[in-house]
Scaffold this motif. Structure first.
Motif, PDB file in Angstrom:
ATOM      1  N   GLN A 216      52.173  28.939  35.297  1.00  0.00           N
ATOM      2  CA  GLN A 216      50.452  29.352  35.479  1.00  0.00           C
ATOM      3  C   GLN A 216      50.603  29.248  37.121  1.00  0.00           C
ATOM      4  OE1 GLN A 216      47.632  27.321  33.461  1.00  0.00           O
ATOM      5  NE2 GLN A 216      46.095  27.369  35.060  1.00  0.00           N
ATOM      6  N   ARG A 217      51.010  28.829  37.874  1.00  0.00           N
ATOM      7  CA  ARG A 217      51.097  28.984  39.321  1.00  0.00           C
ATOM      8  C   ARG A 217      51.927  29.961  39.747  1.00  0.00           C
ATOM      9  NH1 ARG A 217      53.527  24.890  44.119  1.00  0.00           N
ATOM     10  NH2 ARG A 217      53.632  26.540  45.434  1.00  0.00           N
ATOM     11  N   TYR A 218      52.882  30.595  38.912  1.00  0.00           N
ATOM     12  CA  TYR A 218      53.588  31.889  39.417  1.00  0.00           C
ATOM     13  C   TYR A 218      52.823  32.851  39.193  1.00  0.00           C
ATOM     14  CZ  TYR A 218      57.369  34.936  39.295  1.00  0.00           C
ATOM     15  OH  TYR A 218      58.287  36.172  39.610  1.00  0.00           O
ATOM     16  N   ALA A 219      52.103  32.934  38.123  1.00  0.00           N
ATOM     17  CA  ALA A 219      51.169  34.336  37.933  1.00  0.00           C
ATOM     18  C   ALA A 219      50.082  34.319  38.719  1.00  0.00           C
ATOM     19  CB  ALA A 219      50.745  34.145  36.536  1.00  0.00           C
ATOM     20  N   THR A 220      49.400  33.153  39.066  1.00  0.00           N
ATOM     21  CA  THR A 220      47.817  33.114  40.012  1.00  0.00           C
ATOM     22  C   THR A 220      48.756  33.366  41.302  1.00  0.00           C
ATOM     23  OG1 THR A 220      48.019  30.625  39.560  1.00  0.00           O
ATOM     24  CG2 THR A 220      46.589  31.720  38.343  1.00  0.00           C
ATOM     25  N   ASP A 221      49.440  32.663  41.673  1.00  0.00           N
ATOM     26  CA  ASP A 221      50.159  32.982  43.084  1.00  0.00           C
ATOM     27  C   ASP A 221      50.538  34.537  43.483  1.00  0.00           C
ATOM     28  OD1 ASP A 221      49.908  30.231  43.756  1.00  0.00           O
ATOM     29  OD2 ASP A 221      52.112  29.913  44.053  1.00  0.00           O
ATOM     30  N   TRP A 222      50.836  35.038  42.236  1.00  0.00           N
ATOM     31  CA  TRP A 222      51.134  36.539  42.525  1.00  0.00           C
ATOM     32  C   TRP A 222      49.931  37.376  42.793  1.00  0.00           C
ATOM     33  CZ3 TRP A 222      49.285  40.905  40.188  1.00  0.00           C
ATOM     34  CH2 TRP A 222      50.105  41.839  40.350  1.00  0.00           C
ATOM     35  N   ALA A 223      49.000  36.968  41.888  1.00  0.00           N
ATOM     36  CA  ALA A 223      47.729  37.478  41.863  1.00  0.00           C
ATOM     37  C   ALA A 223      46.817  37.339  43.299  1.00  0.00           C
ATOM     38  CB  ALA A 223      46.641  36.966  40.743  1.00  0.00           C
ATOM     39  N   ILE A 224      47.012  36.064  43.783  1.00  0.00           N
ATOM     40  CA  ILE A 224      46.340  35.798  45.336  1.00  0.00           C
ATOM     41  C   ILE A 224      47.201  36.592  46.235  1.00  0.00           C
ATOM     42  CG2 ILE A 224      46.301  33.898  46.936  1.00  0.00           C
ATOM     43  CD1 ILE A 224      46.066  31.935  44.738  1.00  0.00           C
ATOM     44  N   LYS A 225      48.603  36.743  46.094  1.00  0.00           N
ATOM     45  CA  LYS A 225      49.368  37.493  47.184  1.00  0.00           C
ATOM     46  C   LYS A 225      49.137  38.785  47.248  1.00  0.00           C
ATOM     47  CE  LYS A 225      54.040  37.835  48.556  1.00  0.00           C
ATOM     48  NZ  LYS A 225      55.066  38.334  47.768  1.00  0.00           N
ATOM     49  N   ASN A 226      48.851  39.453  45.929  1.00  0.00           N
ATOM     50  CA  ASN A 226      48.383  40.980  46.204  1.00  0.00           C
ATOM     51  C   ASN A 226      47.214  41.130  45.815  1.00  0.00           C
ATOM     52  OD1 ASN A 226      51.102  42.188  45.417  1.00  0.00           O
ATOM     53  ND2 ASN A 226      51.420  40.395  44.206  1.00  0.00           N
ATOM     54  N   GLU A 227      46.009  40.197  46.353  1.00  0.00           N
ATOM     55  CA  GLU A 227      44.920  40.382  46.561  1.00  0.00           C
ATOM     56  C   GLU A 227      44.221  41.198  45.245  1.00  0.00           C
ATOM     57  OE1 GLU A 227      44.035  42.028  50.094  1.00  0.00           O
ATOM     58  OE2 GLU A 227      45.215  40.547  51.135  1.00  0.00           O
ATOM     59  N   VAL A 228      44.240  40.618  43.804  1.00  0.00           N
ATOM     60  CA  VAL A 228      44.065  41.146  42.689  1.00  0.00           C
ATOM     61  C   VAL A 228      42.580  40.686  42.481  1.00  0.00           C
ATOM     62  CG1 VAL A 228      44.525  41.796  40.362  1.00  0.00           C
ATOM     63  CG2 VAL A 228      46.347  41.578  41.977  1.00  0.00           C
ATOM     64  N   ASP A 229      41.598  41.274  41.918  1.00  0.00           N
ATOM     65  CA  ASP A 229      40.410  40.922  41.494  1.00  0.00           C
ATOM     66  C   ASP A 229      40.410  41.311  39.907  1.00  0.00           C
ATOM     67  OD1 ASP A 229      39.573  40.346  44.146  1.00  0.00           O
ATOM     68  OD2 ASP A 229      38.824  42.181  44.304  1.00  0.00           O
ATOM     69  N   PHE A 230      39.726  40.556  39.078  1.00  0.00           N
ATOM     70  CA  PHE A 230      40.002  40.882  37.641  1.00  0.00           C
ATOM     71  C   PHE A 230      38.570  41.210  37.035  1.00  0.00           C
ATOM     72  CE2 PHE A 230      43.415  37.759  38.707  1.00  0.00           C
ATOM     73  CZ  PHE A 230      44.357  38.335  38.182  1.00  0.00           C
ATOM     74  N   PHE A 231      37.505  40.708  37.626  1.00  0.00           N
ATOM     75  CA  PHE A 231      36.363  40.698  36.747  1.00  0.00           C
ATOM     76  C   PHE A 231      35.054  41.670  37.420  1.00  0.00           C
ATOM     77  CE2 PHE A 231      38.352  36.766  36.083  1.00  0.00           C
ATOM     78  CZ  PHE A 231      38.823  37.125  34.810  1.00  0.00           C
ATOM     79  N   GLU A 232      34.175  42.156  36.782  1.00  0.00           N
ATOM     80  CA  GLU A 232      33.166  42.987  37.139  1.00  0.00           C
ATOM     81  C   GLU A 232      31.824  42.229  36.717  1.00  0.00           C
ATOM     82  OE1 GLU A 232      32.866  46.290  38.309  1.00  0.00           O
ATOM     83  OE2 GLU A 232      35.244  46.186  38.653  1.00  0.00           O
ATOM     84  N   PRO A 233      30.788  42.200  37.500  1.00  0.00           N
ATOM     85  CA  PRO A 233      29.424  41.723  37.093  1.00  0.00           C
ATOM     86  C   PRO A 233      28.981  42.331  35.792  1.00  0.00           C
ATOM     87  CG  PRO A 233      29.279  42.857  39.088  1.00  0.00           C
ATOM     88  CD  PRO A 233      30.613  42.897  39.029  1.00  0.00           C
ATOM     89  N   GLY A 234      28.219  41.672  34.978  1.00  0.00           N
ATOM     90  CA  GLY A 234      27.641  42.320  33.982  1.00  0.00           C
ATOM     91  C   GLY A 234      26.436  42.915  34.291  1.00  0.00           C
ATOM     92  N   THR A 235      25.826  43.802  33.530  1.00  0.00           N
ATOM     93  CA  THR A 235      24.661  44.603  33.645  1.00  0.00           C
ATOM     94  C   THR A 235      23.396  43.729  33.904  1.00  0.00           C
ATOM     95  OG1 THR A 235      25.321  46.459  32.165  1.00  0.00           O
ATOM     96  CG2 THR A 235      23.048  46.613  33.046  1.00  0.00           C
ATOM     97  N   GLN A 236      22.812  43.857  35.221  1.00  0.00           N
ATOM     98  CA  GLN A 236      21.741  42.692  35.549  1.00  0.00           C
ATOM     99  C   GLN A 236      20.632  42.543  34.310  1.00  0.00           C
ATOM    100  OE1 GLN A 236      20.939  40.861  38.745  1.00  0.00           O
ATOM    101  NE2 GLN A 236      23.134  40.961  38.233  1.00  0.00           N
ATOM    102  N   ASN A 237      20.296  41.271  33.733  1.00  0.00           N
ATOM    103  CA  ASN A 237      19.306  41.149  32.900  1.00  0.00           C
ATOM    104  C   ASN A 237      18.163  40.784  33.537  1.00  0.00           C
ATOM    105  OD1 ASN A 237      19.497  38.381  33.338  1.00  0.00           O
ATOM    106  ND2 ASN A 237      21.177  38.321  31.897  1.00  0.00           N
ATOM    107  N   GLY A 238      17.805  40.615  34.838  1.00  0.00           N
ATOM    108  CA  GLY A 238      16.652  40.249  35.431  1.00  0.00           C
ATOM    109  C   GLY A 238      16.457  38.810  35.286  1.00  0.00           C
ATOM    110  N   LYS A 239      17.238  37.835  34.819  1.00  0.00           N
ATOM    111  CA  LYS A 239      16.991  36.490  34.785  1.00  0.00           C
ATOM    112  C   LYS A 239      17.842  35.723  36.105  1.00  0.00           C
ATOM    113  CE  LYS A 239      14.531  36.362  31.159  1.00  0.00           C
ATOM    114  NZ  LYS A 239      13.177  36.104  31.344  1.00  0.00           N
TER     115      LYS A 239
END
Ligand SMILES: Cc1cc2nc3c(=O)[nH]c(=O)nc-3n(C[C@H](O)[C@H](O)[C@H](O)COP(=O)(O)OP(=O)(O)OC[C@H]3O[C@@H](n4cnc5c(N)ncnc54)[C@H](O)[C@@H]3O)c2cc1C
Ligand code: SF4
Length: 451
Positions: free
Chosen positions: A107-130
């Motif tokens: 798990q560390r091997y994969a997440t360290d790779w993501a940190i080193k390669n500055e990868v972003d995974f997620f997008e915010p959802g459509t704003q629901n006003g709350k």
């Protein structure tokens, strides 16, 4: 461990270098990719472990890290601090025939790779006003905020410290969890549009009522407080430390040589005690002892932490309690009076009660005493929110994380009580996720068309 006396910063560098590519591939290829894998059930966040391991084996590190981070917003820190032998690795079927898969290290091997390669995974959802206010930016608060942002909420974290991350940032020692890992997880949450109001202590800078009245829901994720008093003579002497403050200083201030050769006594035998004792060793203390009033069977530190401390040369004195801290004329610690204990009848929590053996008092020489006898609770703030609690443990409905105020939810260490599992980063992350979804279930009927 071998202390570096000329450059103590080196003593605080991360102990394990992590797996090399060859080691990671070899380990990933040992996985049996079990159907209905027991490791998934044993992970509190339910990461699809066989799937992320298979992706490592096929060279898809981005996909692997995404699988981990989707289930666990603290997936990078958990890969370093989870007691894996009690969780995922403890459940690995290979325990019966060979050694378990090194799930944490992969798990560390994969997440360290993501940190080193500055990868972003997620997008915010459509704003629901709350809008949802989250009090506390530790693992529980950050995980809740991440999920809420993905569901389209405007999430505001209010954090008392100058930085979020809670104990991941300031508590767990840097040689097990470097601050940069916590920083990356915070950044991932902020990139989804979550605002973190640092240096804002709720109850002082803003009142509980102000939050409850101006947000659609509030999530309380304030964790636990400082180490409580021991209630013995000598606690105010120079050389007596609160373990959490002591470890925090090693993460935030230039490391000092003032502890070289000192005799340190740490009181308690949980995570905090181990972190304080092993930090003392790395600061150059000459002799470090842990005093615990029960036996090794009852200590709350994980088995790997116990082994780690012993390898560092920490001496354990079981069935021993402090009765008085002794000072010199300048008010500095010079020793600690202890009393031997024996285990009596079980108490309410099922653990046998330690009983002092009269006349068994003895004195240990000490230059510093570090108190690591648990953590107090933020009772004042909990009462400002007017929530039902049991000695500072906020009461929630176990399915909905709803408190006695239906607009206020609570998760993480603030709901952790005696006999209710263990206070862990991975549980805080899971509860944060679940409370975000509980908020969503309670607010969704008011914007049903977007759900
Ligand atoms: C020394 C130590 C070592 C540990 N080691 C491990 C380990 O190896 N593995 C593991 O799994 N777990 C470990 N733990 C436990 C783990 O760190 C906690 O269970 C986890 O951090 C709980 O997350 P939380 O978000 O509930 O609380 P916290 O991490 O405590 O975060 C709470 C946040 O709320 C903020 N806050 C508090 N009051 C207010 C207020 N009034 N207004 C605004 N903000 C506020 C705090 O500043 C903090 O940032 C360790 C704990 C300690 C103390
Ligand atoms: S989060 Fe912790 S328990 Fe879950 S798979 Fe990763 S290391 Fe194991």
């Amino acid at each position: 461990m071998k202390i570096n006396h000329t450059n103590i910063d080196l003593n605080f560098q991360e102990i394990h270098p992590g797996l090399s590519q060859n080691e990671a591939l070899e380990e990933a290829n040992r996985c049996l990719y079990c159907y209905d894998a027991p490791c998934i059930k044993a992970c509190p966040t339910g990461i699809d472990i066989p799937s992320f391991i298979k992706k490592i084996a096929s060279g898809n590190l981005k996909g692997s890290a995404k699988t981990i981070m989707t289930a666990n917003p603290m997936g990078a820190s958990c890969s370093r601090v989870c007691p894996t032998e009690e969780l995922c690795e403890g459940a690995c079927v290979l325990n019966h025939t060979a050694k378990p898969i090194m799930i944490g290290n992969l798990q560390r091997y994969a997440t360290d790779w993501a940190i080193k390669n500055e990868v972003d995974f997620f997008e915010p959802g459509t704003q629901n006003g709350k809008r949802v206010a989250i009090v506390g930016g530790g693992p529980a608060g950050l995980s809740a905020a991440r999920e809420l942002a993905r569901l389209g909420y405007k999430a505001d974290i209010f954090e008392a410290e100058e930085k979020a991350g809670g104990l991941n940032t300031f508590g767990i020692v840097p040689f097990r969890l470097p601050m940069a890992i916590s920083d990356w997880e915070i950044e991932q949450v902020e990139k989804l549009g979550v605002t973190i109001h640092t240096k804002t202590r709720i109850g002082k800078d803003l009142s509980a009522d102000e939050l409850v009245n101006s947000y659609d829901a509030v999530i309380l994720a304030i964790g636990m407080a400082h180490v409580p008093d021991l209630g013995i003579e000598g606690e105010n002497l120079k050389g007596v430390y609160d373990a959490i403050e002591f470890v925090r200083d090693t993460k935030t201030k230039p490391l000092s040589h003032q502890f070289f050769g000192k005799k340190a006594v740490v009181i308690g035998a949980g995570n905090t005690a181990i972190d304080a004792a092993t930090s003392s060793v790395r600061l150059g203390a000459g002799n470090v002892k842990i005093l615990y009033r029960r036996t090794s069977e009852e200590m709350t530190a994980y088995a790997f932490e116990y082994e780690f401390a012993k390898q560092d040369g920490v001496e354990f004195r079981f069935l021993t309690a402090p009765s008085r801290i002794i000072g010199d004329e300048q008010g500095r610690v010079i020793g600690i009076e202890c009393i031997k204990m024996e285990l009596g009848e079980p108490a309410e929590d099922g653990r046998r009660r330690p009983v002092p053996i009269q006349g068994s008092e003895f004195i240990l020489e000490a230059d510093m005493v570090i108190k690591a006898n648990g953590q107090a609770r933020f009772v004042g703030l909990i009462e400002q929110f007017n929530l039902h609690h049991d000695d500072g443990v906020v009461k929630v409905d176990s399915a909905s994380y709803q408190t006695s105020n239906e607009k206020v939810f609570a998760c993480g260490d603030v709901i952790f009580g005696k006999g209710q599992g263990e206070a862990m980063v991975v549980s805080a992350a899971q509860q944060g996720k679940e409370s975000a979804h509980a908020v969503h279930r309670s607010l969704a009927p008011f914007f049903a068309e977007t759900v």
